[in-house]
Scaffold this motif. Structure first.
Motif, PDB file in Angstrom:
ATOM      1  N   GLN A 128      -6.878   0.740 -10.820  1.00  0.00           N
ATOM      2  CA  GLN A 128      -7.915  -0.236 -11.174  1.00  0.00           C
ATOM      3  C   GLN A 128      -9.317   0.328 -10.979  1.00  0.00           C
ATOM      4  N   SER A 129      -9.429   1.382 -10.198  1.00  0.00           N
ATOM      5  CA  SER A 129     -10.741   1.946  -9.864  1.00  0.00           C
ATOM      6  C   SER A 129     -11.000   3.294 -10.525  1.00  0.00           C
ATOM      7  N   CYS A 130     -10.094   3.733 -11.362  1.00  0.00           N
ATOM      8  CA  CYS A 130     -10.208   5.043 -11.996  1.00  0.00           C
ATOM      9  C   CYS A 130     -10.263   4.869 -13.508  1.00  0.00           C
ATOM     10  N   HIS A 131     -11.438   5.154 -14.088  1.00  0.00           N
ATOM     11  CA  HIS A 131     -11.624   5.003 -15.536  1.00  0.00           C
ATOM     12  C   HIS A 131     -12.551   6.092 -16.050  1.00  0.00           C
ATOM     13  N   ASP A 132     -12.236   6.573 -17.231  1.00  0.00           N
ATOM     14  CA  ASP A 132     -13.085   7.541 -17.929  1.00  0.00           C
ATOM     15  C   ASP A 132     -13.430   8.755 -17.073  1.00  0.00           C
ATOM     16  N   GLY A 133     -12.473   9.228 -16.290  1.00  0.00           N
ATOM     17  CA  GLY A 133     -12.677  10.429 -15.491  1.00  0.00           C
ATOM     18  C   GLY A 133     -13.429  10.208 -14.194  1.00  0.00           C
ATOM     19  N   ARG A 134     -13.722   8.968 -13.872  1.00  0.00           N
ATOM     20  CA  ARG A 134     -14.473   8.654 -12.651  1.00  0.00           C
ATOM     21  C   ARG A 134     -13.644   7.763 -11.731  1.00  0.00           C
ATOM     22  N   LEU A 135     -13.906   7.905 -10.448  1.00  0.00           N
ATOM     23  CA  LEU A 135     -13.251   7.071  -9.443  1.00  0.00           C
ATOM     24  C   LEU A 135     -14.325   6.268  -8.724  1.00  0.00           C
ATOM     25  N   ASP A 136     -14.186   4.948  -8.762  1.00  0.00           N
ATOM     26  CA  ASP A 136     -15.108   4.057  -8.066  1.00  0.00           C
ATOM     27  C   ASP A 136     -14.550   3.840  -6.653  1.00  0.00           C
ATOM     28  N   TRP A 137     -14.987   4.677  -5.715  1.00  0.00           N
ATOM     29  CA  TRP A 137     -14.465   4.640  -4.354  1.00  0.00           C
ATOM     30  C   TRP A 137     -14.716   3.290  -3.690  1.00  0.00           C
ATOM     31  N   HIS A 138     -15.913   2.760  -3.854  1.00  0.00           N
ATOM     32  CA  HIS A 138     -16.267   1.485  -3.228  1.00  0.00           C
ATOM     33  C   HIS A 138     -15.312   0.381  -3.709  1.00  0.00           C
ATOM     34  N   ARG A 139     -15.069   0.329  -4.990  1.00  0.00           N
ATOM     35  CA  ARG A 139     -14.151  -0.682  -5.527  1.00  0.00           C
ATOM     36  C   ARG A 139     -12.744  -0.480  -4.975  1.00  0.00           C
ATOM     37  N   PHE A 140     -12.294   0.764  -4.913  1.00  0.00           N
ATOM     38  CA  PHE A 140     -10.959   1.039  -4.383  1.00  0.00           C
ATOM     39  C   PHE A 140     -10.832   0.524  -2.949  1.00  0.00           C
ATOM     40  N   VAL A 141     -11.803   0.809  -2.116  1.00  0.00           N
ATOM     41  CA  VAL A 141     -11.752   0.385  -0.711  1.00  0.00           C
ATOM     42  C   VAL A 141     -11.735  -1.139  -0.619  1.00  0.00           C
ATOM     43  N   GLN A 142     -12.548  -1.802  -1.435  1.00  0.00           N
ATOM     44  CA  GLN A 142     -12.570  -3.266  -1.429  1.00  0.00           C
ATOM     45  C   GLN A 142     -11.214  -3.840  -1.867  1.00  0.00           C
ATOM     46  N   GLU A 143     -10.653  -3.315  -2.937  1.00  0.00           N
ATOM     47  CA  GLU A 143      -9.378  -3.817  -3.442  1.00  0.00           C
ATOM     48  C   GLU A 143      -8.250  -3.554  -2.442  1.00  0.00           C
ATOM     49  N   ARG A 144      -8.310  -2.411  -1.789  1.00  0.00           N
ATOM     50  CA  ARG A 144      -7.288  -2.064  -0.795  1.00  0.00           C
ATOM     51  C   ARG A 144      -7.368  -3.012   0.402  1.00  0.00           C
ATOM     52  N   ALA A 145      -8.579  -3.330   0.836  1.00  0.00           N
ATOM     53  CA  ALA A 145      -8.757  -4.266   1.952  1.00  0.00           C
ATOM     54  C   ALA A 145      -8.294  -5.668   1.559  1.00  0.00           C
ATOM     55  N   ALA A 146      -8.586  -6.065   0.330  1.00  0.00           N
ATOM     56  CA  ALA A 146      -8.160  -7.388  -0.140  1.00  0.00           C
ATOM     57  C   ALA A 146      -6.638  -7.472  -0.183  1.00  0.00           C
ATOM     58  N   GLN A 147      -5.985  -6.412  -0.634  1.00  0.00           N
ATOM     59  CA  GLN A 147      -4.530  -6.407  -0.671  1.00  0.00           C
ATOM     60  C   GLN A 147      -3.960  -6.478   0.746  1.00  0.00           C
ATOM     61  N   SER A 148      -4.559  -5.737   1.654  1.00  0.00           N
ATOM     62  CA  SER A 148      -4.107  -5.754   3.042  1.00  0.00           C
ATOM     63  C   SER A 148      -4.244  -7.157   3.635  1.00  0.00           C
ATOM     64  N   ASP A 149      -5.382  -7.815   3.379  1.00  0.00           N
ATOM     65  CA  ASP A 149      -5.585  -9.181   3.862  1.00  0.00           C
ATOM     66  C   ASP A 149      -4.525 -10.118   3.291  1.00  0.00           C
ATOM     67  N   TRP A 150      -4.246  -9.988   1.993  1.00  0.00           N
ATOM     68  CA  TRP A 150      -3.286 -10.868   1.363  1.00  0.00           C
ATOM     69  C   TRP A 150      -1.878 -10.662   1.927  1.00  0.00           C
ATOM     70  N   LEU A 151      -1.516  -9.415   2.201  1.00  0.00           N
ATOM     71  CA  LEU A 151      -0.207  -9.150   2.803  1.00  0.00           C
ATOM     72  C   LEU A 151      -0.113  -9.773   4.194  1.00  0.00           C
ATOM     73  N   ASP A 152      -1.208  -9.731   4.943  1.00  0.00           N
ATOM     74  CA  ASP A 152      -1.240 -10.373   6.264  1.00  0.00           C
ATOM     75  C   ASP A 152      -1.080 -11.888   6.144  1.00  0.00           C
ATOM     76  N   VAL A 153      -1.794 -12.477   5.176  1.00  0.00           N
ATOM     77  CA  VAL A 153      -1.708 -13.921   4.965  1.00  0.00           C
ATOM     78  C   VAL A 153      -0.283 -14.318   4.594  1.00  0.00           C
ATOM     79  N   ARG A 154       0.316 -13.605   3.682  1.00  0.00           N
ATOM     80  CA  ARG A 154       1.682 -13.924   3.261  1.00  0.00           C
ATOM     81  C   ARG A 154       2.659 -13.826   4.429  1.00  0.00           C
ATOM     82  N   ALA A 155       2.471 -12.837   5.287  1.00  0.00           N
ATOM     83  CA  ALA A 155       3.365 -12.680   6.438  1.00  0.00           C
ATOM     84  C   ALA A 155       3.264 -13.876   7.388  1.00  0.00           C
ATOM     85  N   ILE A 156       2.103 -14.493   7.433  1.00  0.00           N
ATOM     86  CA  ILE A 156       1.901 -15.676   8.290  1.00  0.00           C
ATOM     87  C   ILE A 156       2.408 -16.941   7.611  1.00  0.00           C
TER      88      ILE A 156
END
Length: 136
Positions: A76-104
């Motif tokens: 989701q963060s890699c397009h046209d030969g570029r990597l949007d690191w900031h977006r990747f970190v945000q999306e990864r943190a959001a996924q981690s939060d969601w996995l924690d929520v689901r576990a609860i």
């Protein structure tokens, strides 16, 4: 979480010789090691056994890296030969939060198709993040 990788490639000339460095980088490992974007030039050099103190390394640093073949959320963060690191970190943190929520939540109310209940999903994430921010 699934593996988040990206292919990093750079093509350049040094002393009349064309060099192509190409490696797959584990972005999950990079994200755990630092808050800032990793030094992708250094990672490519390390994979190619190039001394970071050499002139070859300086030439490598002067060239832009092309990113492709991203896996996992990195896609989701890699397009046209570029990597949007900031977006990747945000999306990864959001996924981690969601996995924690689901576990609860899921042991209490059961598994659901959360994509059909976006308001409930958003409310649960908001409550989780609020508690997390307060140190609860």
């Amino acid at each position: 979480m699934s593996a988040n990788t990206v292919r990093a490639r750079v093509l350049f000339s040094f002393k009349g010789e064309t060099r192509e460095l190409d490696t797959v980088i584990d972005l999950d490992r990079c994200a755990q090691e630092a808050d800032a974007a990793p030094d992708f030039h250094w990672l490519l050099a390390r994979a190619a056994r190039i001394d970071p103190g050499s002139y070859l390394y300086e030439v490598l640093e002067s060239h832009e890296i092309e990113f492709s073949d991203a896996t996992g959320m990195a896609a989701q963060s890699c397009h046209d030969g570029r990597l949007d690191w900031h977006r990747f970190v945000q999306e990864r943190a959001a996924q981690s939060d969601w996995l924690d929520v689901r576990a609860i939540v899921e042991p209490v109310i059961g598994a659901r198709d959360w994509d059909t209940e976006p308001a409930l999903k958003a409310a649960l994430l908001l409550a989780y993040r609020t508690g997390k921010a307060r140190g609860a």
